[in-house]
Design a protein around this motif. Structure first.
Motif, PDB file in Angstrom:
ATOM      1  N   LEU A  18     -19.776  -2.832   2.585  1.00 30.38           N
ATOM      2  CA  LEU A  18     -19.273  -3.519   1.120  1.00 30.38           C
ATOM      3  C   LEU A  18     -19.958  -4.833   0.890  1.00 30.38           C
ATOM      4  O   LEU A  18     -19.890  -5.236  -0.263  1.00 30.38           O
ATOM      5  N   GLN A  69     -24.610  -4.381  -0.218  1.00 33.57           N
ATOM      6  CA  GLN A  69     -24.328  -2.955  -0.323  1.00 33.57           C
ATOM      7  C   GLN A  69     -25.294  -1.973  -0.364  1.00 33.57           C
ATOM      8  O   GLN A  69     -24.995  -0.911  -0.521  1.00 33.57           O
ATOM      9  N   VAL A  76     -11.591   5.180   2.123  1.00 31.40           N
ATOM     10  CA  VAL A  76     -11.610   5.423   0.643  1.00 31.40           C
ATOM     11  C   VAL A  76     -10.235   4.863   0.070  1.00 31.40           C
ATOM     12  O   VAL A  76     -10.361   4.421  -0.982  1.00 31.40           O
ATOM     13  N   GLY A 123     -12.108   2.355  -1.915  1.00 32.54           N
ATOM     14  CA  GLY A 123     -12.510   3.435  -3.119  1.00 32.54           C
ATOM     15  C   GLY A 123     -13.916   4.376  -2.596  1.00 32.54           C
ATOM     16  O   GLY A 123     -14.325   4.157  -1.475  1.00 32.54           O
ATOM     17  N   PHE A 157     -16.719   3.981  -3.382  1.00 28.66           N
ATOM     18  CA  PHE A 157     -17.973   3.179  -3.338  1.00 28.66           C
ATOM     19  C   PHE A 157     -18.288   3.256  -1.761  1.00 28.66           C
ATOM     20  O   PHE A 157     -19.455   2.906  -1.622  1.00 28.66           O
ATOM     21  N   LEU A 182     -20.761  13.858 -14.675  1.00 23.48           N
ATOM     22  CA  LEU A 182     -22.014  13.526 -15.454  1.00 23.48           C
ATOM     23  C   LEU A 182     -23.110  13.018 -14.133  1.00 23.48           C
ATOM     24  O   LEU A 182     -24.072  13.472 -14.303  1.00 23.48           O
ATOM     25  N   ARG A 196     -43.577  27.555 -31.431  1.00 27.67           N
ATOM     26  CA  ARG A 196     -43.933  26.938 -32.727  1.00 27.67           C
ATOM     27  C   ARG A 196     -45.549  26.909 -32.507  1.00 27.67           C
ATOM     28  O   ARG A 196     -46.131  27.225 -33.387  1.00 27.67           O
TER      29      ARG A 196
END
Lengths: 177, 153
Positions: B39, B42, B79, B83, B85, B98, B120
């Protein structure tokens, strides 16, 4: 139709620019804590100034309080310290200190030198409680409500803006609840 | 004398067994530490980092493993405190949808664009003037013949 198609690159550019801007504006050092909104991890630790007495999270039930993680070796703790001393004088909310991975005599000497804003400081010598609270740097400050739930985490030195705009309004709101 | 020898053999073999199980545990912890993010610094894993917090977390991971916790339980422990992360590989869920599938969406979008552009481009090539209207060409040839055969010229 043709003119609409010409707008596609512009639209793509705007979308990418917005994402990049948001990415730049965020501080990657501030990792959102999963503990906000969860019960504060329980601890029972010896008090810094009275090693034979303990303080437990259960003792703080029923009042709003702050947990401030500090250490005598922590340079940026000195930055926020005068603000904490002021806060203690205003007597708005009790601040509990978590003396993190520090040596007891050095912690006591540090408080003697810079002032002691803490109602009580407790000793987390090996950093275990720090891990439970998700501490990854010092200083960190938590706002805990009457039910013992963490409501806010401030990472890094508390700034006057953060105190006035975020922490104190939240404390007052929680005290009313 | 014999008893001493036996004792020595016993001591060494116990040592050897302990060493092999330690090596297996070390390998497991090393792999686990490589999947966890430090942490503080990082872009380093727990295994690579020398930050004091990384050392503490490695100690914590080891003590959890010693207590018989599985890799998944150890990750869950971290976690819950730090989190998602802390994981180098983000879990698949609503907020990371996403991230996981966005690249495939972009790829599919690119495929659609490529397909429509190439369609085209292919269509007008059949309409180029050189390859069209055989009757007009034939009429021209016919007219030329007439002129050649015309006695007046």
């Amino acid at each position: 139709m043709k003119s609409l198609r010409l707008l596609v690159p512009l639209a793509l550019f705007v979308v990418i620019a917005v994402f990049l801007y948001l990415g730049l504006a965020r501080d990657p050092r501030e990792i959102p804590s999963p503990l906000v909104g969860k019960p504060a991890p329980a601890f029972t630790l010896a008090q810094l100034k009275a090693p034979d007495q303990k303080l437990s999270t259960a003792d703080m039930k029923g009042q709003v309080w702050l947990l401030n993680v500090w250490a005598s070796w922590c340079v940026s703790c000195r930055v926020e310290h005068p603000l904490l001393v002021q806060l203690a004088q205003a007597n708005v909310v009790p601040v509990i200190g978590l003396n993190y991975k520090d040596k007891v005599p050095e912690g006591i000497a540090w408080l003697a030198q810079y002032g002691d804003p803490y109602k009580i400081s407790v000793v987390d010598a090996d950093g275990r409680v720090g891990i439970d609270w998700g501490v990854y740097g010092v200083p960190e400050t938590f706002v805990v409500d009457k039910a013992g739930v963490i409501r806010h985490k401030h990472i890094g030195p508390v700034t006057p803006e953060a105190l006035q705009n975020t922490i104190l309004p939240l404390v007052r709101e929680l005290q009313k609840a | 004398m014999r008893a001493t020898a036996l004792l020595l053999v016993a001591m060494f073999s116990v040592g050897a067994i302990a060493a092999t199980s330690d090596a297996a545990l070390d390998a497991r912890l090393k792999k686990l530490d490589e999947e966890l993010r430090c942490l503080v610094c990082q872009n380093q894993s727990l295994a690579d980092s020398n930050a004091p917090l990384a050392q503490d977390l490695r100690r914590e991971v080891r003590s959890l493993a010693d207590a018989g916790k599985s890799d998944a339980q150890i990750k869950e422990f971290l976690v819950a405190r730090y989190g998602d992360f802390v994981l180098y590989k983000p879990p698949v869920k609503g907020s990371t949808w996403l991230l996981w599938f966005g690249p495939f969406l972009l790829l599919a979008g690119g495929a659609v664009v490529w397909w429509s552009v190439s369609r085209r481009r292919a269509r007008p090539s059949r309409e180029t003037p050189g390859a069209v209207d055989g009757t007009a060409v034939n009429a021209g040839v016919e007219r030329a013949r007439e002129l050649l055969n015309d006695p007046r010229t």
